[in-house]
Design an enzyme around this catalytic site. Structure first.
Site, PDB file in Angstrom:
ATOM      1  N   HIS A 493      -2.757  -3.782  -7.732  1.00 33.62           N
ATOM      2  CA  HIS A 493      -2.119  -3.516  -6.891  1.00 33.62           C
ATOM      3  C   HIS A 493      -2.296  -2.802  -5.441  1.00 33.62           C
ATOM      4  CE1 HIS A 493       2.661  -2.141  -6.002  1.00 33.62           C
ATOM      5  NE2 HIS A 493       1.932  -0.815  -5.671  1.00 33.62           N
ATOM      6  N   GLU A 494      -2.900  -1.627  -5.581  1.00 32.54           N
ATOM      7  CA  GLU A 494      -3.637  -0.887  -5.099  1.00 32.54           C
ATOM      8  C   GLU A 494      -4.166  -2.026  -3.071  1.00 32.54           C
ATOM      9  OE1 GLU A 494      -1.427   1.464  -4.102  1.00 32.54           O
ATOM     10  OE2 GLU A 494      -0.806   2.216  -5.884  1.00 32.54           O
ATOM     11  N   HIS A 497      -2.602  -3.891  -1.243  1.00 29.38           N
ATOM     12  CA  HIS A 497      -1.633  -3.285  -0.281  1.00 29.38           C
ATOM     13  C   HIS A 497      -2.816  -2.748   1.032  1.00 29.38           C
ATOM     14  CE1 HIS A 497       1.844  -1.658  -1.388  1.00 29.38           C
ATOM     15  NE2 HIS A 497       1.903  -1.138  -2.138  1.00 29.38           N
ATOM     16  N   HIS A 500      -3.789  -6.163   3.067  1.00 31.18           N
ATOM     17  CA  HIS A 500      -1.943  -6.643   4.436  1.00 31.18           C
ATOM     18  C   HIS A 500      -3.066  -5.883   5.138  1.00 31.18           C
ATOM     19  CE1 HIS A 500       2.657  -6.031   4.825  1.00 31.18           C
ATOM     20  NE2 HIS A 500       1.775  -6.802   5.433  1.00 31.18           N
TER      21      HIS A 500
HETATM   22 ZN    ZN Z   1       2.677   0.158  -3.853  1.00 31.17          ZN
END
Ligand code: ZN
Length: 707
Positions: A493-494, A497, A500
């Protein structure tokens, strides 16, 4: 070439002032980042005593820069106003990056005093820029100018962004109204602090001490050990302390065989901020809600919810509510099935009970074993932190062509931090990824991504520097660090980011990478979680720490099969809070009794009696500790709808590594930052608007009936 044209048209050069250059010699926090990779943070030069003077000098410098832009005698243009703003404040950004890293990972000793002093001053500094009337006049002139159509789409988006941010902060208001908004903000800041302190007090003051073995029945060794240590710390050696915090309460509710104690612990936990004593938050909430409602009216919106959603992807509270209710009904139906499964086990055991909220987690575990034969402790030996990191790299290589090469010798906050250069398929530098894996005193709990430097092309070809931060407990050298399945998901998940931020390919830093709408930012991160459980990653990287063998197919199948387990509970527990949040902020300025409002709202939507809101109103820090997620707790679901629907795009095509879909994901979502309206960006990627069905399927809910 557009970039060069822009730069050559640049008239006001905001070079570092001579005074500041002299300061930078004395205070290294002010110095530009030098060295390889376009410059890197000088973590080895950070001294806590330098923070205050550095922040003061950097704020003063940015205010001078802004003032110069505001006072320009020439007519406002994109270049002399917005581009000038994009070029301003770099010193502040660098100092503030250090400050943020120390706040979240090095928050010990004298730094805390600096933080207490500087945080309100940073807030006031922000207000000072947004309340600069002359500056807003120029921003508005560029935004309203007929020449705007001659700007590039990205420049037009930037003009909108600045205008919108100023207007949202009240820049359009007459002076008395501006003053009222400022006064409201000030009062709210105080109420937010009081709310947080009340909650902290109830979490630390209410402790249940267990005194006998009989009271520990069912608790695993790790839970007992933690409780014993907590008791000793509080001067109750030889007893066991069950603290009133989520991390202590949830394991107790999951494992304790003592139903009477489960009920007691549960009641204490859900009563935080709601005890009719000095720390009761019910006295504060009505004032917060009334002030927010008043501020929204002053700013021209019917309610605080309308004000907050105006520049989110959802746009209106009605849109957000519609999606929430589409998921709510099938989730509640699923809860009734989950409860029936639990009741069946309780009946078999002749427990003679009806499942109550303090029974949910306890019987849920029994159902997991009975129905899925899945023991999460069996999975752990296959999840080594180093291997998982390689797995994330590999998947990012497949999707975005990235290569990761470890870099040695760059300054880091601790020697445990590892740095990787990220390269594109053709070998060009994409950016740097810092990984700070271990827990330590002064580091915030949980896991997060932090951007040290945004990608941009205004000040040259600036590559991003991003970091991921986790709180794994360090092991001895040579020992493998094994993590839980949930932690592995969080890791991906991290990293989503981080990807991104790394994929960003824009001109203006304000629009770069993760600087997107609140209800869009969790989309790339939640989407990236999916690649963990692909057979390609598991077979290569989920290998047993002793035998080196990949996770057996039957274990992979069990994990896959249990994916929808307990999704009714998780969804309803979360969504009840998101719905109450939205309704509280749609309710207007009238006096609100928080408990009565919560009770009435939950009754109206058919809240199952066996579940309580994840954060009840008097303890709902997401929405009352600051404005951040107020009327915004729905964002997690909104992003989840996008991520499940986007994942389906891969599944409908050639699978998780389909090159064409990966290219569209890169081009339309990951690279564009906030240069495109998020709804349009999604449409560009998917060829249509997001649909909620994929999420319903992924969570094992029957789709909502359409009529
Ligand atoms: Zn998040």
């Amino acid at each position: 070439m557009r970039l060069l044209a822009l730069l050559s048209a640049w008239t006001i050069v905001l070079a570092t002032s001579p005074a500041l250059a002299a300061d930078a010699v004395k205070n290294p926090l002010l110095a530009p980042w030098t060295g390889p990779y376009g410059g890197v943070p000088a973590f080895d030069k950070v001294r806590v005593e330098d923070f205050k003077p550095a922040l003061e000098a950097a704020m003063a410098e940015q205010l001078r820069e802004v003032d110069r832009i505001a006072r320009n005698r020439r007519p406002p243009t994109f270049d002399n106003t917005l581009l000038a703003l994009e070029r301003s404040g770099h010193t502040f950004e660098r100092v503030n990056a250090y400050f943020g890293i120390w706040q979240s990972t090095m928050n010990v000793g004298p730094f805390q005093t600096v933080e207490q002093e500087m945080t309100p001053r940073l807030a006031a500094f922000n207000d000072k820029i947004y309340q600069n009337a002359a500056l807003f006049k120029r921003v508005a002139a560029v935004y309203d100018s007929p020449d705007k159509k001659n700007l590039s789409p990205e420049q037009q988006r930037l003009a909108w962004k600045y205008y919108d941010d100023f207007v949202h902060a009240g820049a359009k208001l007459a002076p008395p109204e501006k003053a009222r908004v400022a006064a409201i903000n000030e009062r709210l800041a105080t109420l937010f602090t009081t709310f947080t302190q009340n909650l902290l007090a109830d979490e630390s003051d209410y402790v249940l001490y267990l005194k006998s073995d009989a009271e520990l029945a069912g608790l695993p060794g790790s839970v007992r050990d933690a409780a014993a240590a907590a008791a000793e710390e509080r001067g109750h050696k030889g007893e066991w302390a069950i603290l009133n915090t989520r991390s202590a309460v949830e394991p107790f509710l999951t494992y304790s065989d003592r139903r009477d104690l489960r009920e007691k612990v549960w009641r204490t936990f859900i009563s935080r901020g709601d005890n009719n004593d000095a720390h009761d938050n019910k006295k504060i909430i009505p004032e917060i809600l009334a002030l927010r409602a008043e501020r929204a009216k002053v700013l021209g919106y019917p309610t605080h919810a309308h004000y907050r959603l105006d520049d989110e992807m959802a746009k209106t509270p009605e849109n957000a509510m519609r999606v929430m209710m589409q998921v709510w009904k099938p989730a509640v139906a699923r809860v009734h099935e989950e409860v029936a499964d639990m009741q069946a086990i309780a009946d078999q055991e002749h427990a003679g009970i009806k499942i109550a909220p303090w029974d949910y987690r306890y019987y849920m575990e029994k159902v997991r074993k009975a129905k899925y034969d899945l023991d999460m402790n069996e999975v752990k030996p296959y999840l080594q932190l180093d291997k998982l990191r390689e797995g994330m790299f590999w998947a990012a290589g497949q999707l975005y062509g990235f290569q990761f090469v470890e870099v040695h010798g760059l300054p880091t906050v601790t020697p445990d931090v590892r740095v990787f250069e990220v390269k594109g398929a053709d070998g060009h530098r994409v950016g740097l990824w810092y990984f700070d894996p271990y827990a330590r005193t002064g580091k915030q709990s949980g896991a997060w991504m932090n951007e040290y430097r945004a990608q941009e092309r205004v000040a040259g070809d600036i590559t991003p520097i991003v970091s991921n931060n986790t709180n794994f407990v360090k092991v001895k050298p040579g020992e493998p660090l094994l993590v839980s399945w949930n932690d592995a998901v969080t890791l991906f998940h991290e990293f989503g980011h981080a990807l991104h931020g790394l994929n960003s390919n824009v001109t203006y830093p304000t629009l770069a990478g993760t600087n997107v709408a609140r209800d869009f930012v969790e989309f790339p991160s939640q989407l990236n979680e999916h690649w963990l459980s692909t057979p390609e990653v598991l077979s290569r990287f989920a290998v047993h720490y002793q035998t080196g063998k990949p996770m057996p197919a039957e274990l992979v199948a069990k994990i896959e099969k249990a994916k929808t387990f307990n999704q009714g509970f998780d969804t309803v527990e979360y969504l009840a809070g998101a719905i109450v949040d939205m309704k509280l902020h749609l309710a207007g300025a009238g006096p609100i009794d928080p408990d009565a409002f919560e009770k009435k709202t939950l009754a109206e939507i058919g809240m199952p009696a066996e579940i309580v809101m994840r954060h009840r109103t008097p303890q709902f820090a997401h929405i009352f500790a600051d404005d951040g997620y107020s009327a915004g707790y729905y964002s997690y679901l909104w992003s989840a709808v996008l991520d499940e629907d986007a994942w389906n795009a891969f599944e409908e095509a050639g699978g998780p590594y389909d090159k064409a879909v990966a290219k569209r994901l890169h081009d339309d979502i990951m690279a564009v930052g906030n240069t495109v309206d998020p709804a349009q960006a999604y449409r560009n990627f998917r060829g249509r608007d997001p649909q909620v069905e994929a999420l319903l399927r992924a969570r094992g809910f029957a789709p909502a009936k359409t009529n």
